[in-house]
Design an enzyme around this catalytic site. Sequence first.
Site, PDB file in Angstrom:
ATOM      1  N   ASP A   1       0.867  -1.179   0.000  1.00 50.96           N
ATOM      2  CA  ASP A   1       0.000   0.000   0.000  1.00 50.96           C
ATOM      3  C   ASP A   1       0.904   1.230   0.000  1.00 50.96           C
ATOM      4  OD1 ASP A   1      -2.410   1.573   0.326  1.00 50.96           O
ATOM      5  OD2 ASP A   1      -1.804   1.900   2.395  1.00 50.96           O
ATOM      6  N   SER A   2       0.295   2.358  -0.257  1.00 51.02           N
ATOM      7  CA  SER A   2       1.061   3.605  -0.238  1.00 51.02           C
ATOM      8  C   SER A   2       1.506   3.967   1.180  1.00 51.02           C
ATOM      9  CB  SER A   2       0.204   4.732  -0.803  1.00 51.02           C
ATOM     10  OG  SER A   2      -1.005   4.814  -0.074  1.00 51.02           O
TER      11      SER A   2
ATOM     12  N   CYS B   1      -4.054  -1.136  -2.218  1.00 51.42           N
ATOM     13  CA  CYS B   1      -4.246   0.310  -2.319  1.00 51.42           C
ATOM     14  C   CYS B   1      -5.208   0.520  -3.484  1.00 51.42           C
ATOM     15  CB  CYS B   1      -2.896   0.962  -2.601  1.00 51.42           C
ATOM     16  SG  CYS B   1      -2.966   2.716  -2.976  1.00 51.42           S
TER      17      CYS B   1
ATOM     18  N   GLU C   1      -4.044   8.710   8.688  1.00 52.25           N
ATOM     19  CA  GLU C   1      -2.593   8.501   8.899  1.00 52.25           C
ATOM     20  C   GLU C   1      -2.153   9.145  10.226  1.00 52.25           C
ATOM     21  OE1 GLU C   1       0.239   7.210   6.820  1.00 52.25           O
ATOM     22  OE2 GLU C   1      -1.226   6.092   5.666  1.00 52.25           O
TER      23      GLU C   1
ATOM     24  N   CYS D   1     -11.127   3.327  -0.610  1.00 50.45           N
ATOM     25  CA  CYS D   1      -9.755   3.651  -0.198  1.00 50.45           C
ATOM     26  C   CYS D   1      -9.451   2.797   1.027  1.00 50.45           C
ATOM     27  CB  CYS D   1      -9.647   5.127   0.147  1.00 50.45           C
ATOM     28  SG  CYS D   1      -8.061   5.587   0.872  1.00 50.45           S
TER      29      CYS D   1
ATOM     30  N   HIS E   1      -7.682   3.293   3.530  1.00 51.18           N
ATOM     31  CA  HIS E   1      -7.620   3.986   4.822  1.00 51.18           C
ATOM     32  C   HIS E   1      -8.998   4.145   5.460  1.00 51.18           C
ATOM     33  CE1 HIS E   1      -3.661   5.065   3.379  1.00 51.18           C
ATOM     34  NE2 HIS E   1      -3.379   5.635   4.533  1.00 51.18           N
TER      35      HIS E   1
HETATM   36  N1  DGL Z   1      -4.128   3.637   0.169  1.00 48.41           N
HETATM   37  C1  DGL Z   1      -4.613   4.620  -0.765  1.00 48.41           C
HETATM   38  C2  DGL Z   1      -5.859   4.117  -1.458  1.00 48.41           C
HETATM   39  O1  DGL Z   1      -6.441   3.123  -1.059  1.00 48.41           O
HETATM   40  C3  DGL Z   1      -4.935   5.922  -0.111  1.00 48.41           C
HETATM   41  C4  DGL Z   1      -3.755   6.696   0.371  1.00 48.41           C
HETATM   42  C5  DGL Z   1      -3.027   7.429  -0.688  1.00 48.41           C
HETATM   43  O2  DGL Z   1      -3.530   8.411  -1.242  1.00 48.41           O
HETATM   44  O3  DGL Z   1      -1.918   7.025  -0.953  1.00 48.41           O
HETATM   45  O4  DGL Z   1      -6.266   4.721  -2.427  1.00 48.41           O
END
Ligand code: DGL
Length: 262
Positions: free
Chosen positions: A11-12, A74, A153, A184, A186
Amino acid sequence: MAGGLKIGIFDSGLGGLTVLRELLNVSQGVEYYYLGDTARVPYGIRSKRTVIKYSLQCAQFLNKFEIDLLIVACNTASAHALETIKKNFPHLRVEGVILPAVLEVANLKPSRLGIIGTPSTIGSGIYKKLIGRFLPNSKILQKATPLLVPLVEEGLNETPLAEEVLKHYLSEWKNQIDLLVLGCTHYPLLKKTIKKLFPRWEIVNSARPLANVLKPLLDSDKDKPNRVSLFFTDRSAFLESFLTNIGIKEEIEGLEILNWEE
Ligand code: DGL
């Protein structure tokens, strides 16, 4: 697949840990290698080209562990980079988080729904397009909600601030939708706050549907515990509280902050 299944997941940042949590809930004896690109989060405000570049680097790193399955945990990377990753790693099974969520929504058949995600995911239109194929007569609204990732975050998901931001984005949908898609990784951490504000809405996230799809693969080695190795490209001030928050601390075998060159 036989026992000793190895899964790479990236993931990011920290959000993909919500996907890992769901997978751990339904797996036994699986070795997980999780990479959070915390040095370059967020991906959701970046161009498709950059998201593909970063995603390929994450896949390359995880591929070194001789994984059997790669999970793109992600939504932004799933929206933009899934096909490129598949082409670059033809020997690997690669799963994203979007299609399982879409299939879950299709199953529930809401006549009015809303989708929220990062600007990049919403800009790709992928959720709206795929859900529209299954539910051509449903009203489908979508909206980019860029302030939600930093809130999560920073561990502010159950605060008055989160409530205000959610109201800012979602109040206009209050009587317009019956189901909300959290597009998303998060956002599952905001579910409690969303439910408090909009109790009538059904909520679908992208983590649990993926775990349900993969479940038959994941409990092949019933006598062994899962093992989790975590890697991050930078130390996040909220890492510890995030890990506590989603309750995966007991399964963690190693945690390493990588020194990645661009
Ligand atoms: N994990 C990213 C997603 O699911 C969100 C966070 C980001 O913007 O990197 O899109």
